[in-house]
Design an enzyme around this catalytic site. Structure first.
Site, PDB file in Angstrom:
ATOM      1  N   MET A  37       0.120   9.441  -0.429  1.00 57.88           N
ATOM      2  CA  MET A  37      -0.451   8.357   0.401  1.00 57.88           C
ATOM      3  C   MET A  37      -1.945   8.248   0.139  1.00 57.88           C
ATOM      4  SD  MET A  37      -1.062   8.496   4.554  1.00 57.88           S
ATOM      5  CE  MET A  37       0.313   7.664   5.265  1.00 57.88           C
ATOM      6  N   ASN A  38      -2.465   7.006   0.009  1.00 57.25           N
ATOM      7  CA  ASN A  38      -3.918   6.816   0.172  1.00 57.25           C
ATOM      8  C   ASN A  38      -4.177   5.728   1.197  1.00 57.25           C
ATOM      9  OD1 ASN A  38      -3.275   5.686  -2.706  1.00 57.25           O
ATOM     10  ND2 ASN A  38      -5.189   4.687  -2.352  1.00 57.25           N
ATOM     11  N   ASP A  39      -4.935   4.700   0.900  1.00 52.86           N
ATOM     12  CA  ASP A  39      -5.477   3.798   1.937  1.00 52.86           C
ATOM     13  C   ASP A  39      -4.464   3.292   2.969  1.00 52.86           C
ATOM     14  OD1 ASP A  39      -7.182   3.915  -0.207  1.00 52.86           O
ATOM     15  OD2 ASP A  39      -7.296   1.763  -0.524  1.00 52.86           O
ATOM     16  N   GLN A  55      -0.871   2.804   1.012  1.00 52.68           N
ATOM     17  CA  GLN A  55      -0.703   2.991  -0.431  1.00 52.68           C
ATOM     18  C   GLN A  55       0.175   4.221  -0.637  1.00 52.68           C
ATOM     19  OE1 GLN A  55      -2.729   1.108  -3.339  1.00 52.68           O
ATOM     20  NE2 GLN A  55      -1.664  -0.041  -1.766  1.00 52.68           N
ATOM     21  N   ARG A 160     -10.333  -6.775  -5.728  1.00 47.57           N
ATOM     22  CA  ARG A 160      -9.181  -6.234  -4.982  1.00 47.57           C
ATOM     23  C   ARG A 160      -9.464  -6.036  -3.502  1.00 47.57           C
ATOM     24  NH1 ARG A 160     -10.623  -2.248  -8.718  1.00 47.57           N
ATOM     25  NH2 ARG A 160     -11.762  -0.492  -7.827  1.00 47.57           N
ATOM     26  N   ASP A 161      -8.366  -5.698  -2.813  1.00 46.69           N
ATOM     27  CA  ASP A 161      -8.356  -5.296  -1.409  1.00 46.69           C
ATOM     28  C   ASP A 161      -8.682  -6.455  -0.454  1.00 46.69           C
ATOM     29  OD1 ASP A 161      -8.009  -2.893  -2.734  1.00 46.69           O
ATOM     30  OD2 ASP A 161     -10.062  -2.204  -2.422  1.00 46.69           O
ATOM     31  N   GLU A 215     -15.160  -1.360  -2.540  1.00 40.76           N
ATOM     32  CA  GLU A 215     -13.726  -1.435  -2.282  1.00 40.76           C
ATOM     33  C   GLU A 215     -13.469  -1.702  -0.793  1.00 40.76           C
ATOM     34  OE1 GLU A 215     -11.530   1.211  -5.589  1.00 40.76           O
ATOM     35  OE2 GLU A 215     -12.354   2.435  -3.986  1.00 40.76           O
TER      36      GLU A 215
END
Ligand code: FRU
Length: 489
Positions: A37-39, A55, A160-161, A215
């Site tokens: 897992m990330n964000d 993520q 992105r994002d 980001e």
């Protein structure tokens, strides 16, 4: 197409889950059932449910082609795992469904995310294609991709994002970007429909010190200001600040549609610990502005990888603007409902002494009030998960000479090291709320004036909590410990 890839991803996750060892697995933080897992992504309250996407790499414990994991909750505290919501594999998101957000569009839960493609080798950041994409769901669980809604401006590759919100009957989107000469930026777009976007302006951009890429931008009103929260890559350490590989923080200022963002407060870090990145905000049912962050940092030691999972999110934290115009971040009040087994100490004065709590588990919440004006010990504070031998301890203490509160994980177990610190508040009392889970610690100082968040990996069998004072006195006004219940099914 996505149905098959999703099925495979869900199966892989369930297979991997059978191998998970839970020695470091959190009791009261969101983590993947297995895998990476990330964000936090797509945080939203929609039709009576909180959704937290993230993520996710379901095939193993390392970052890889990004999927969107999914959890839901009725109360923001107890969460249920849901099937994976997005899997990469279409031409425009072939190598990853990167970070993004969720909104409700006429009753349809809608995800807006970045489709990522490596143009050369996987992992080669110098040749990528990033576009903004959309997926919709009528039941809030099964999503169908609707394709690309926005491509980057000329000359921009890192793009992105997306974070979308609605204001004055119009949609707005901020997107993180990196210019050709490596300047981090936040781009602002607007739209009548989520499918047709128009470039508005560069909302904010880095100077030579503040990063080559920004980001995970997020832009929202807080009190009478607008807060631009983002995660810059490429800031250099300056004394006690910016010590992690990448930072997360904010600018504060004035904004309204169709004008420039006027910055009134320069970049401030949101959290001074080792492990806090890519926070995203959402509105609670009652309008509070809440964030979750990723409670890790790229390149950190992640010993739970040996256990077939990695990564978790911070506690949900409420943001407020105080009377002095500072942003405060405090755990949401709903967390109090997890408290059980209360242990409290009478006020106590410690002199060159250690005082041990009688606890069977250390994990949980601690409220500690210290009289920092009338304590003269050189160092005083708490140490936990220290074995009888004192071999392994995480220490949170006041260093009276530097007048700082220090979180020292030099002996916090497998692979982690170093310390982080914040200045002591001006007040006479130091009021700490500390959350210790099985592999993390979060410290909120004087009603969220500052925060320290770090991962720790103490041996499970060594559960000790002590107050201590070295070379002098420490006045402990109050110290209470609660164990906290588990939050996920
Ligand atoms: C931030 C980030 C985002 C990106 C995602 C990929 O941690 O690098 O910019 O969308 O992670 O997993």
């Amino acid at each position: 197409m996505m149905k098959n890839t999703l099925q495979r991803a869900n199966q892989a996750q369930q297979e991997l889950k059978k191998k998970v060892n839970d020695r470091f697995y959190p009791d009261f933080h969101l983590a993947p059932p297995a895998g990476w897992m990330n964000d936090p992504n797509g945080l939203v309250f929609s039709r009576g449910l909180y959704h937290a996407f993230y993520q996710h790499h379901p095939y193993d414990e390392n970052w890889g082609p990004m999927h969107w994991g999914h959890m839901t909750s009725r109360d923001m505290i107890h969460w249920q795992h849901q099937p994976i919501a997005l899997a990469p594999g279409d031409e425009y998101d072939r190598d990853g469904c990167f970070s993004g957000c969720a909104v409700e569009d006429n009753g349809v839960l809608t995800l807006i995310y970045t489709g990522h493609v490596w143009l050369k080798q996987p992992g080669d950041d110098s040749a990528i294609r990033e576009v903004q994409c959309i997926a919709t769901s009528t039941d809030g669980i099964n999503f169908s991709k609707q394709g690309v809604i926005l491509t980057p401006p000329e000359g921009i590759m890192h793009f992105r994002d997306p974070k979308v919100w609605r204001q004055d009957n119009r949609w707005y989107m901020v997107v993180g970007a990196r210019t050709q000469d490596n300047i981090g930026q936040v781009l602002l777009y607007s739209a009548d429909s989520l499918y047709q976007w128009q470039f508005e302006r560069v909302l904010a951009k880095a100077d030579s010190h503040s990063g080559y890429m920004w980001e995970c931008p997020d832009f929202f009103p807080l009190g009478d200001k607008f807060m631009l929260m983002f995660s810059p890559q490429g800031m250099k350490a300056e004394g006690y600040r910016y010590r992690n590989l990448f930072q997360s923080g904010y600018l504060l200022g004035q904004w309204q549609p169709e004008v420039d963002f006027v910055v009134e407060r320069n970049f401030q870090e949101l959290d001074s610990g080792h492990d806090f990145y890519a926070p995203q905000s959402f509105l609670a049912e009652d309008g509070r502005r809440i964030i979750f962050g990723w409670m890790d940092m790229w390149e950190s030691a992640m010993p739970s990888k040996e256990d077939f999972w990695a990564g978790c999110l911070t506690l949900p934290r409420e943001l407020t603007l105080d009377a002095e115009g500072r942003v405060r971040m405090a755990p949401v009040r709903e967390l109090e409902s997890l408290r059980k087994d209360r242990h409290s100490l009478e006020p106590i004065s410690l002199k060159n002494q250690r005082c041990e709590f009688d606890l069977s588990v250390v994990t949980g919440e601690i409220q500690l009030t210290l009289d920092s004006k009338n304590s003269d010990a050189e160092r005083y504070g708490l140490e936990f998960a220290a074995g009888e031998s004192g071999q392994c301890a995480t220490r949170l203490y006041v260093d009276n000479q530097s007048r700082r509160l220090i979180l020292d994980r030099g002996q916090s177990g497998l692979g982690v090291a170093g310390y982080r610190s914040v200045p002591l508040p001006d007040d006479d009392l130091l009021e700490l709320r500390i959350f210790i889970d099985r592999s993390s610690i979060e410290v909120f100082v004087n009603q969220g004036e500052s925060c320290l968040t770090s991962r720790i990996y103490p041996p499970a069998q060594e559960q000790v909590l002590r107050l201590y004072a070295e070379n002098g006195h420490a006045q402990v006004i109050q110290c209470t410990h609660w164990t906290l219940g588990c939050i996920s099914k």
